[in-house]
Design a protein around this motif. Sequence first.
Motif, PDB file in Angstrom:
ATOM      1  N   GLU A 129       0.972  -1.183  -0.074  1.00 23.84           N
ATOM      2  CA  GLU A 129       0.025   0.113   0.112  1.00 23.84           C
ATOM      3  C   GLU A 129       0.910   1.109  -0.007  1.00 23.84           C
ATOM      4  O   GLU A 129       1.916   1.320   0.697  1.00 23.84           O
ATOM      5  N   ALA A 130       0.445   2.338  -0.766  1.00 25.87           N
ATOM      6  CA  ALA A 130       1.379   3.466  -0.920  1.00 25.87           C
ATOM      7  C   ALA A 130       1.532   4.114   0.421  1.00 25.87           C
ATOM      8  O   ALA A 130       0.662   4.297   1.482  1.00 25.87           O
ATOM      9  N   LEU A 131       2.742   5.034   0.648  1.00 27.90           N
ATOM     10  CA  LEU A 131       2.850   5.838   1.489  1.00 27.90           C
ATOM     11  C   LEU A 131       3.559   6.991   1.307  1.00 27.90           C
ATOM     12  O   LEU A 131       4.812   7.131   1.096  1.00 27.90           O
ATOM     13  N   ASP A 132       2.777   7.724   0.092  1.00 29.84           N
ATOM     14  CA  ASP A 132       3.460   8.750  -0.574  1.00 29.84           C
ATOM     15  C   ASP A 132       2.872  10.223  -0.012  1.00 29.84           C
ATOM     16  O   ASP A 132       2.040  10.808  -0.942  1.00 29.84           O
ATOM     17  N   ASN A 133       3.138  10.707   0.979  1.00 24.55           N
ATOM     18  CA  ASN A 133       2.622  12.070   1.247  1.00 24.55           C
ATOM     19  C   ASN A 133       3.660  12.781   1.938  1.00 24.55           C
ATOM     20  O   ASN A 133       3.675  13.635   2.678  1.00 24.55           O
ATOM     21  N   ALA A 134       5.081  12.871   1.418  1.00 17.67           N
ATOM     22  CA  ALA A 134       5.976  13.731   1.713  1.00 17.67           C
ATOM     23  C   ALA A 134       7.031  14.013   0.780  1.00 17.67           C
ATOM     24  O   ALA A 134       7.284  13.450  -0.217  1.00 17.67           O
ATOM     25  N   SER A 135       7.827  15.044   1.000  1.00 17.93           N
ATOM     26  CA  SER A 135       9.053  15.202  -0.121  1.00 17.93           C
ATOM     27  C   SER A 135      10.261  14.586   0.545  1.00 17.93           C
ATOM     28  O   SER A 135      10.548  13.949   1.511  1.00 17.93           O
ATOM     29  N   TYR A 136      11.359  14.731  -0.509  1.00 19.03           N
ATOM     30  CA  TYR A 136      12.537  14.186  -0.158  1.00 19.03           C
ATOM     31  C   TYR A 136      13.357  14.547   0.941  1.00 19.03           C
ATOM     32  O   TYR A 136      13.833  13.798   2.072  1.00 19.03           O
ATOM     33  N   PHE A 137      13.055  16.019   1.334  1.00 21.71           N
ATOM     34  CA  PHE A 137      13.610  16.356   2.403  1.00 21.71           C
ATOM     35  C   PHE A 137      13.028  16.175   3.892  1.00 21.71           C
ATOM     36  O   PHE A 137      13.412  15.968   4.577  1.00 21.71           O
ATOM     37  N   GLY A 138      11.559  16.260   3.704  1.00 22.74           N
ATOM     38  CA  GLY A 138      11.058  15.540   4.887  1.00 22.74           C
ATOM     39  C   GLY A 138      11.395  14.112   5.262  1.00 22.74           C
ATOM     40  O   GLY A 138      11.552  13.996   6.684  1.00 22.74           O
ATOM     41  N   ARG A 139      11.668  13.452   4.423  1.00 22.66           N
ATOM     42  CA  ARG A 139      11.956  11.895   4.789  1.00 22.66           C
ATOM     43  C   ARG A 139      13.572  11.974   5.298  1.00 22.66           C
ATOM     44  O   ARG A 139      13.655  11.011   6.075  1.00 22.66           O
ATOM     45  N   ILE A 140      14.458  12.842   4.899  1.00 16.14           N
ATOM     46  CA  ILE A 140      15.705  12.696   5.317  1.00 16.14           C
ATOM     47  C   ILE A 140      16.057  13.093   6.660  1.00 16.14           C
ATOM     48  O   ILE A 140      17.003  13.352   7.219  1.00 16.14           O
ATOM     49  N   PHE A 141      14.963  13.592   7.422  1.00 20.44           N
ATOM     50  CA  PHE A 141      14.766  13.978   8.783  1.00 20.44           C
ATOM     51  C   PHE A 141      15.346  12.931   9.904  1.00 20.44           C
ATOM     52  O   PHE A 141      15.888  13.205  10.814  1.00 20.44           O
ATOM     53  N   ALA A 142      15.275  11.568   9.303  1.00 25.34           N
ATOM     54  CA  ALA A 142      15.634  10.498   9.889  1.00 25.34           C
ATOM     55  C   ALA A 142      16.923  10.295  10.154  1.00 25.34           C
ATOM     56  O   ALA A 142      17.448   9.589  10.902  1.00 25.34           O
ATOM     57  N   ARG A 143      18.008  10.945   9.352  1.00 26.24           N
ATOM     58  CA  ARG A 143      19.365  10.882   9.724  1.00 26.24           C
ATOM     59  C   ARG A 143      20.013  12.193  10.283  1.00 26.24           C
ATOM     60  O   ARG A 143      19.424  13.115   9.709  1.00 26.24           O
ATOM     61  N   SER A 144      21.137  11.800  10.544  1.00 26.98           N
ATOM     62  CA  SER A 144      21.939  13.064  11.108  1.00 26.98           C
ATOM     63  C   SER A 144      22.130  14.164  10.027  1.00 26.98           C
ATOM     64  O   SER A 144      22.589  13.676   8.982  1.00 26.98           O
ATOM     65  N   GLY A 145      21.917  15.245   9.884  1.00 30.92           N
ATOM     66  CA  GLY A 145      22.232  16.170   8.805  1.00 30.92           C
ATOM     67  C   GLY A 145      20.920  16.511   7.968  1.00 30.92           C
ATOM     68  O   GLY A 145      20.981  17.423   7.122  1.00 30.92           O
ATOM     69  N   GLY A 146      20.030  15.550   8.110  1.00 21.55           N
ATOM     70  CA  GLY A 146      18.928  15.824   7.255  1.00 21.55           C
ATOM     71  C   GLY A 146      17.922  16.982   7.563  1.00 21.55           C
ATOM     72  O   GLY A 146      17.385  17.455   6.628  1.00 21.55           O
ATOM     73  N   VAL A 147      17.766  17.419   8.962  1.00 20.44           N
ATOM     74  CA  VAL A 147      17.154  18.759   9.212  1.00 20.44           C
ATOM     75  C   VAL A 147      17.853  19.811   8.737  1.00 20.44           C
ATOM     76  O   VAL A 147      17.269  20.777   7.979  1.00 20.44           O
ATOM     77  N   THR A 148      19.146  19.912   8.548  1.00 20.56           N
ATOM     78  CA  THR A 148      19.975  21.090   8.196  1.00 20.56           C
ATOM     79  C   THR A 148      19.682  20.910   6.807  1.00 20.56           C
ATOM     80  O   THR A 148      19.540  22.168   6.155  1.00 20.56           O
ATOM     81  N   ASP A 149      19.572  20.086   5.967  1.00 18.45           N
ATOM     82  CA  ASP A 149      19.504  19.965   4.556  1.00 18.45           C
ATOM     83  C   ASP A 149      18.360  20.607   4.117  1.00 18.45           C
ATOM     84  O   ASP A 149      18.036  21.073   3.254  1.00 18.45           O
TER      85      ASP A 149
END
Length: 477
Positions: free
Chosen positions: A368-388
Amino acid sequence: MKTRKFDTQVQYLKYKVLREVARHAWDDNLVFEHFNDIAKTVVKGKEPTMRCCIYKERAIVSERIKLACGGDKSNPNVIEVIDIACDECPLGGYKVTESCRGCIAHRCEDACKVGAISFDKNQKAVIDKDKCVNCGKCAAACPYSAIQDFKRPCERSCKVGAISMDKETYAASIDNDKCISCGACVYMCPFGACMDKSSITDVIKILKESDGNKNYKVYAVTAPAINAQFTYAKTGQVVAAIKKLGFHSVVEAALGADMVALEESAELAEKGFLTTSCCPAFVEYIHKFYPTLVPNISHNLSPMAKISQYIKTIDPTSKIVFIGPCTAKKMEIKRDEVKDLVDYVLTFEELQALIDSRDIPIAELEEEALDNASYFGRIFARSGGVTDAVKQAVKEQNLDIELNPAVCNGIEECKKALLLASKGIRKNNFIEGMACVGGCIGGAGNLTHEEKDAKQVDKYAEQALEKTISDAVSMLK
């Protein structure tokens, strides 16, 4: 169940307890009288496999069952210590090893200011534990490095000094005034004596009550780290499994991260200096250890709370369960600004147990799809992602500010940046703080903590249909 789904046997043991508790909860059969039956299911056979005797094993499992049912309600911390599971650890502290040569310089003795060093008949150094204050000066002075610090794993893992030894029980003791609920001790304890309380029975209750109930729907908000966790199945299959549990909808916390990135970048441009608010353990660390910097914490909600706020706006009667890698999130939902937005928090460990308690074959489900965020929202999961993401948000909004970030990967790096900022020595105008090394993918509630997780997060982020933050957020309007 194959243990390859987990890093350690301790996690597997926790999982089995949670799974059996959940099975009894689904059947309305979770009463104290049945705790012994659950313990026998978890610890099978008549011979011990982990402890000195089968009775102690079952006694410890019984304590785990209590924590799986919510733990000590009088203790505000979500992390507790199972005293009887902790007694196998050495007392720790500084000890003299066989490398001691019995030299005549006695630098260790001269370095000790409390008179804790003496010498035996062979002139080997001896440390008086009743006098020793664990300052480490003797170890630093020894030319042979013969004095070593044998801290307990939980104590060594705690970077805020919240864990010590109870002098009466010899068990680990948590100072709630220092603890930031990051869960490092939970993951690192080799005996699983440190454990986070669970809301798995409460989640089962609301799912059962919502089944056919028109009064409310239950939403699952999943952390973007989910893609790096269930390695034996696809993310879409995990989404399908969550819905089979009775959740009405599965929403990405990453969409909340997109919203936060836009607002946080604007706040940074307005104030000139900011620390992030997405990691609750980092926020708590500032409150407890650097209170003068509290005004500089971003006033934005975390991505979890932000997307939950949106869901509550469009569906006021909804119940929301956040599912992620973080034990500190269980503390965050007690905060005044969050408590009415998120009802419960489950870790990925608990989700695995919940799914298996219903015998749902994840790997066999249609995606089932899970498509409601951008690339940048998803990289919050790793260090440096929020900054990017904030950097991208500054660009998209044409904000008049140059981002000069300090990306802090783990509490020790956070401490360095915050210490400088608290003394007015600032080279950076934005501090991204992640309590767990690696970011959310290093959270204590993860199934796995492999180094490749960061690459998995980026790979998952690249699959996002919305390529800009603004495009992702525009779908909410």
